[in-house]
Design an enzyme around this catalytic site. Structure first.
Site, short mmCIF file in Angstrom:
data_model
loop_
_atom_site.label_atom_id
_atom_site.label_comp_id
_atom_site.label_asym_id
_atom_site.label_seq_id
_atom_site.Cartn_x
_atom_site.Cartn_y
_atom_site.Cartn_z
N LYS A 1 0.81 -1.22 0.00
CA LYS A 1 0.00 0.00 0.00
C LYS A 1 0.85 1.28 0.00
CE LYS A 1 -4.52 -1.14 0.49
NZ LYS A 1 -4.52 -2.59 0.72
N SER B 1 -8.88 1.55 8.21
CA SER B 1 -8.40 1.01 9.47
C SER B 1 -7.24 0.07 9.20
CB SER B 1 -9.51 0.26 10.19
OG SER B 1 -10.05 -0.72 9.33
N GLU C 1 -9.70 -13.74 -4.40
CA GLU C 1 -10.44 -13.10 -3.31
C GLU C 1 -11.02 -14.15 -2.39
OE1 GLU C 1 -13.40 -10.56 -5.11
OE2 GLU C 1 -14.35 -12.21 -6.15
N GLY D 1 -16.50 -13.46 -0.05
CA GLY D 1 -16.80 -12.15 -0.64
C GLY D 1 -16.32 -12.10 -2.08
N ASP E 1 -17.23 -10.68 -4.80
CA ASP E 1 -17.85 -9.63 -5.62
C ASP E 1 -17.07 -9.38 -6.91
OD1 ASP E 1 -16.02 -8.42 -3.47
OD2 ASP E 1 -16.12 -6.84 -4.99
N SER F 1 1.18 -9.83 -0.56
CA SER F 1 0.87 -8.40 -0.49
C SER F 1 1.22 -7.71 0.82
CB SER F 1 -0.60 -8.19 -0.81
OG SER F 1 -1.41 -9.06 -0.03
C1 LIG Z 1 -5.26 -3.65 0.52
C2 LIG Z 1 -4.66 -5.00 0.50
C3 LIG Z 1 -5.00 -5.95 -0.48
C4 LIG Z 1 -6.02 -5.68 -1.56
O1 LIG Z 1 -5.61 -4.64 -2.41
P1 LIG Z 1 -6.64 -3.87 -3.34
O2 LIG Z 1 -5.84 -2.88 -4.07
O3 LIG Z 1 -7.68 -3.25 -2.46
O4 LIG Z 1 -7.28 -4.90 -4.22
C5 LIG Z 1 -4.35 -7.17 -0.46
N1 LIG Z 1 -3.43 -7.47 0.49
C6 LIG Z 1 -3.10 -6.60 1.46
C7 LIG Z 1 -2.08 -7.00 2.47
C8 LIG Z 1 -3.71 -5.33 1.50
O5 LIG Z 1 -3.37 -4.47 2.48
#
Ligand SMILES: *Cc1c(COP(=O)(O)O)cnc(C)c1O
Length: 330
Positions: free
Chosen positions: A58, A83, A209, A213, A215, A309
């Site tokens: 992020k 959050s 996903e 959920g 979607d 991620s």
């Molecule tokens: C926000 C997040 C996601 C999902 O990312 P998007 O851009 O909202 O699809 C996946 N893994 C982690 C660790 C995140 O913080």
């Protein structure tokens, strides 16, 4: 700064983001696992954004969105409602850019997350998640301070920033046959799909996903954004109610399919990453590995990328999840 729709980003925006971010982001490691390859029959490359600043990818999108602001607007600061990892990513990015940040968080957010966000120098404003709208509060603060509201995924500069993780991965691995990416609102996946399309044509791109959920899966099937009630899953980074409006057209045009995995499959993967790879991955970050396990039959002999991620999960919560699942789950 909100822009007119539709203005999805293109690959050139990702390259611009990459140049802008170069002095600020960590080039995170790409790791492999002999035992994962033996189990799946594929050659899997894990891009470890767990080691990114702020503990998740992020930071890339947040920092890119800040740096892309005109200088005068940037100086007035940024606002976010979140959050989770976006709050910390944006707070950290604002600190590095030397600008003020205000983060709107639920009053009952985990104390650790509040402390981390404040630790980056951001001002935290609380709201009551049952009676107040965080969007409304965020907009009001942005207006009062003449600051820029930076959303977690539905923004071209955020998408472009997130895409730089996949550019780095592909620079290291060369072309891939398939790429698995967690899907929440679609910032990470849209960026990944644009990068793969340009740098590894023919690479099949999968969003993953939580099954609770799906979607994103329904949206691609229907050809328009489908909104669902707040899903219940341990993958707290991916429990959004709908993908973003800037994100959807990219997903529709450049993503092969959306896969789903259960919470139990996520926990088993968390355990694998920790025990076998010595990686501390939060539940949402385990989505791609869990999906690759399920799809192994179609991936034999293939070169496969996976975006891990993030790694922001309390140690106590981590232990609770893997211990509750028992020994056999791994
Ligand atoms: C926000 C997040 C996601 C999902 O990312 P998007 O851009 O909202 O699809 C996946 N893994 C982690 C660790 C995140 O913080």
């Amino acid at each position: 700064m909100p822009r007119d729709f539709p203005a999805p980003p293109v690959f050139a925006d990702l390259m611009e983001a990459k140049a802008r971010l170069a002095p600020h982001v960590h080039r995170t490691p790409v790791m492999t696992s002999r035992s994962f390859d033996a189990e799946t029959g594929a050659r899997v490359f894990f891009k470890c954004e767990t080691f990114q600043r702020g503990g998740a990818f992020k930071f890339r999108g947040a920092m890119n969105a800040i740096l892309a602001l005109p200088e005068a607007a940037r100086a007035r600061g940024v606002v976010a409602y979140s959050s989770g990892n976006h709050a910390q990513g944006l707070a950290y990015a604002a600190k590095i850019a030397g600008i003020p940040a205000t983060i709107v968080m639920p009053r009952d957010a985990p104390a650790l997350k509040i402390a981390a966000t404040r630790g980056y120098g951001a001002e935290v404003v609380f709201y009551d998640r049952y009676s107040e709208s965080r969007e409304e509060i965020g907009r009001r603060i942005a207006e009062a301070q003449d600051a820029s509201l930076i959303p977690p995924f539905d923004h071209p500069d955020v998408i472009a920033g997130q895409g730089t993780a996949t550019i780095e991965l592909l620079e290291e691995t060369g072309p891939l046959d398939a790429l698995f990416v967690p899907l929440g609102g679609g910032g990470l996946l849209a960026g990944a799909a644009l990068a793969a399309q340009a740098l590894s044509p023919g690479c099949r791109v999968f969003g993953v996903e939580p099954a609770a959920g799906n979607d994103g899966q329904m949206s691609l099937a229907k050809g328009e954004i489908v909104e669902i009630p707040v899903p219940r899953s341990i993958a707290d980074g991916a429990i959004v109610t709908a993908v973003g409006r800037h994100n959807f057209p990219v997903l529709r045009d450049a993503v092969t399919a959306i896969e789903t995995v259960t919470d139990a499959e996520l926990v088993a993967m968390m355990r694998f990453h920790a025990e076998r790879m010595k990686l501390y991955v939060e539940p949402t970050g385990c989505l791609p590995g869990a999906a690759i396990r399920k799809q192994a039959a179609s991936l034999a002999g293939k070169r496969v990328g996976a975006i891990l991620s993030g790694g922001n999960v309390d140690l106590a919560r981590f232990a609770e999840l893997v211990l509750a699942a028992g020994e056999e789950a791994a």
